[in-house]
Design a protein around this motif. Structure first.
Motif, PDB file in Angstrom:
ATOM      1  N   LYS A   1       0.816  -1.193   0.000  1.00  0.00           N
ATOM      2  CA  LYS A   1       0.000   0.000   0.000  1.00  0.00           C
ATOM      3  C   LYS A   1       0.857   1.253   0.000  1.00  0.00           C
ATOM      4  O   LYS A   1       0.473   2.290  -0.513  1.00  0.00           O
TER       5      LYS A   1
ATOM      6  N   SER B   1      -4.471   7.969  -1.510  1.00  0.00           N
ATOM      7  CA  SER B   1      -5.738   7.278  -1.667  1.00  0.00           C
ATOM      8  C   SER B   1      -6.423   7.714  -2.955  1.00  0.00           C
ATOM      9  O   SER B   1      -5.952   8.567  -3.686  1.00  0.00           O
TER      10      SER B   1
ATOM     11  N   ASP C   1      -2.766   3.096   6.991  1.00  0.00           N
ATOM     12  CA  ASP C   1      -4.149   3.561   7.072  1.00  0.00           C
ATOM     13  C   ASP C   1      -4.267   4.899   7.781  1.00  0.00           C
ATOM     14  O   ASP C   1      -5.376   5.348   8.072  1.00  0.00           O
TER      15      ASP C   1
ATOM     16  N   GLY D   1      -9.892   3.489   1.935  1.00  0.00           N
ATOM     17  CA  GLY D   1      -9.437   3.227   0.575  1.00  0.00           C
ATOM     18  C   GLY D   1     -10.595   3.016  -0.366  1.00  0.00           C
ATOM     19  O   GLY D   1     -11.441   2.158  -0.137  1.00  0.00           O
TER      20      GLY D   1
END
Length: 644
Positions: free
Chosen positions: A8, A14, A101, A116
């Motif tokens: 990620k 995002s 996150d 996301g």
């Protein structure tokens, strides 16, 4: 496929940034309420949302998104997993290893899926106001004004104002990720605070209006006062979580072991229609593991409760443990309406000899999909042909009709092969041996034509006798199947006489090398595309190729640049699809990736106290967005010993 921590980070913004730039939530004429007409006869539009082609799906008085359960119970904790490490919570830092996150704490003018993805998850083109009460813009889209809600507060209870949004915009320009800051500065002329709850963005003249409003509407808003009081910087690692207004905040954590995001007690927006039926868990806990084996064993014993599976081997052979057999946990294949991300062996075109298209084509022939599928992936993957697999804008055969006209209008930047050769398709290989001798012969001829030959010692050398040497970036925490695929590919290159360094590095070192493009090859992903927007320049454009982490191949193609520029002038969805088809064809021609296979579904496993709407939206599983916990089932599983 599973999105683990180090993966990620490779795609560090995002959807609100890249897909916003790509036009996933852009403007449409005729939306909302036609308003006053200015002196220049530019019709004004005020609306509860923003969409590019056609009307918004949801009316101004929509009660909630169609796919959510508005009566979903609130409470409980969902536990997920991640591999690797983290050392802070500034998600936007250019250095360090932030928790992936950590941007969940912030919100923007338009609603998003903060874990996301885009909201709503049943549309590629719609966005709906969240912090904004209304968005106002002229038909020409020369500027836009956000009329903001007056009840939004940061997690410390302080009011969120237009001044904070303007401050954050400038902060991203001064300290943000380089490719994003460059893209924004070239498209947004300025931001003006009209009053505490009214903000105006003015866009640069002479550029496409595409995706400008969605870009500013999707920028997270952070507290100006907090940054000034703390002295924090957006571009520096930090153990502090930026001050945002989101539904969750950082709670308990231990670096490299776990982090808990808990409900924000000051959250202002629980009853907002864009939030109804969403954010149902009281807390989200993420457990960290050093490797894939430890991670999977932890799921089997109930240490974490939801798993997105990315290994074909585990999916085929690993789900026969007691929790599954007793019905305490379930596994499911959920349809995925998105074009799959383009995973495979990616060539860094900044570095010789990979700056040569024919060399890249030759090295692509070393990848044996058929052997990989049978020997490593249990025949569960499908060959990928395109950058937009299974979409209407996937190129096929020779360009015809509107696509042919589109290419001809681009002029001399289009190579003759685009007109005379069908869209590039993946090569076929024999599955009996990872080294396909036919493909080897073809590859050696291609390399010989570019000045490379095999000497008497079996080494692939140039005219000066220098052996071809490639550095393949591998992360130590990647799963065994992925590592085996890379090793098999590299062993084929070695059989051809090419030296390959593929020593694995830890996640932090791998992240920095990825951002610095310090590799010749890497096995990672390139985002797919469904609409046109300026984010395509970050994905494939020459201007930001050296600094954009969305462009791992550092592609610099005059043809691709011309296609993107022309696509931005599309005036209808039909014209947009023509341009996207041409883009797929051009990207395949450039041969920047040896495409691996894909799985056309989400593979998930979870403990049976987690529940979801019967009909999921096409573009997201949404486990952290609109799933919920059945408390009675949780208590029963806990009593049975299925959960830790």
């Amino acid at each position: 496929m599973a999105k683990h921590a180090e993966e990620k980070k490779f795609l560090e913004f995002s959807r609100r940034h890249v897909l916003g730039l790509m036009g996933s939530s852009a403007a449409a004429i005729g939306l909302g309420l036609p308003g006053r007409v200015y002196a220049d006869d530019d019709e004004m539009i005020r609306s509860h949302g923003y969409s590019f082609f056609g009307d918004l799906k949801y009316p101004a008085d929509y009660p909630h998104f169609d796919y959510v359960n508005p009566n979903a119970p609130k409470g409980g904790q969902i536990v997920l997993s991640a591999r690797g490490t983290f050392d802070g919570f500034n998600r936007w830092a250019w250095r360090g290893n932030p928790q992936t996150d950590a941007s969940v704490v912030a919100e923007s003018m338009f609603a998003e899926m903060p874990w996301g993805g885009g909201a709503p998850a049943d549309s590629l083109t719609d966005s709906y106001n969240l912090i904004a009460r209304e968005v106002e813009y002229p038909k020409s889209k020369r500027w836009c004004v956000f009329h903001m809600r007056d009840d939004v507060v940061f997690r410390d209870g302080s009011p969120l104002r237009a001044q904070d949004a303007a401050f954050t915009h400038n902060l991203f320009l001064e300290q943000g990720i380089r490719s994003f800051a460059r893209s924004v500065s070239q498209r947004i002329e300025g931001v003006e605070v009209i009053d505490d709850h009214t903000l105006k963005y003015t866009f640069v003249d002479g550029i496409s209006r595409r995706s400008l409003i969605s870009q500013v509407g999707g920028t997270p808003i952070l507290s100006e006062a907090w940054y000034k009081e703390t002295g924090e910087r957006l571009d520096e690692p930090s153990v502090m979580s930026p001050m945002g207004s989101g539904p969750y905040q950082v709670g308990d954590y231990e670096f490299n072991r776990y982090v808990v995001y808990e409900r924000n007690p000051n959250y202002w927006g629980w009853d907002h229609p864009a939030n109804v039926g969403r954010f149902n868990f009281d807390s989200v806990r993420i457990e960290y593991f050093a490797d894939a084996t430890a991670e999977f064993e932890a799921f089997k014993t109930g240490i974490y409760t939801f798993r997105s599976e990315g290994s074909t081997k585990r999916w085929a052979t690993g789900y026969d443990f007691p929790a599954i057999e007793k019905g305490h946990a379930v596994r499911q294949e959920i349809p995925n309406g998105n074009a799959p991300s383009n995973s495979g062996m990616i060539f860094n075109t900044l570095r010789a000899p990979l700056d040569n298209r024919n060399v890249r084509q030759a090295l692509s022939l070393a990848f044996n999909f058929e052997w990989t599928k049978e020997s490593l992936q249990f025949n569960l993957t499908t060959q990928r042909n395109s950058f937009v697999e299974n979409q209407d804008w996937m190129a096929d055969g020779l360009p015809e009709g509107k696509e042919l006209e589109f290419f001809k209008a681009l002029g001399d930047v289009v190579p003759e092969e685009i007109y005379t050769e069908p869209a590039v398709m993946p090569h076929s290989s024999r599955s009996s041996n990872p080294i396909d001798r036919r493909n080897k012969r073809t590859a050696l001829k291609l390399l010989e034509a570019e000045g490379w030959s095999v000497n008497d010692e079996g080494k692939m050398v140039d005219a000066d006798g220098n052996q071809m040497s490639l550095d393949f970036l591998v992360i130590s925490s990647w799963d065994d199947t992925r590592k085996a695929m890379i090793e098999t590919y590299n062993n084929t290159l070695r059989d051809w006489g090419i030296e390959v360094n593929d020593n694995a590095v830890d996640a932090a070192q791998g992240q920095q090398r990825f951002l610095d493009k310090d590799y010749d090859m890497i096995n990672t992903r390139i985002l797919s595309f469904s609409t046109v927007g300026t984010g395509l320049k970050q994905l494939f454009g020459a201007e930001t190729a050296e600094v954009s982490s969305y462009n791992p191949s550092a592609l610099r193609s005059p043809m691709v640049d011309a296609i993107v520029d022309a696509a931005l002038e599309a005036n209808s969805r039909e014209e947009e699809i023509t341009a996207l088809t041409a883009l797929d064809r051009a990207l395949r021609y450039e041969r920047v990736i040896a495409h691996a296979g894909y799985v056309p579904a989400y593979w998930v496993a979870y403990y049976d106290m987690l529940e979801r709407p019967e009909k999921l939206p096409p573009y997201a599983v949404g486990v952290l967005d609109f799933w919920w916990m059945n408390q009675d089932k949780y208590e029963a599983l806990k009593a049975s010993g299925a959960l830790r």
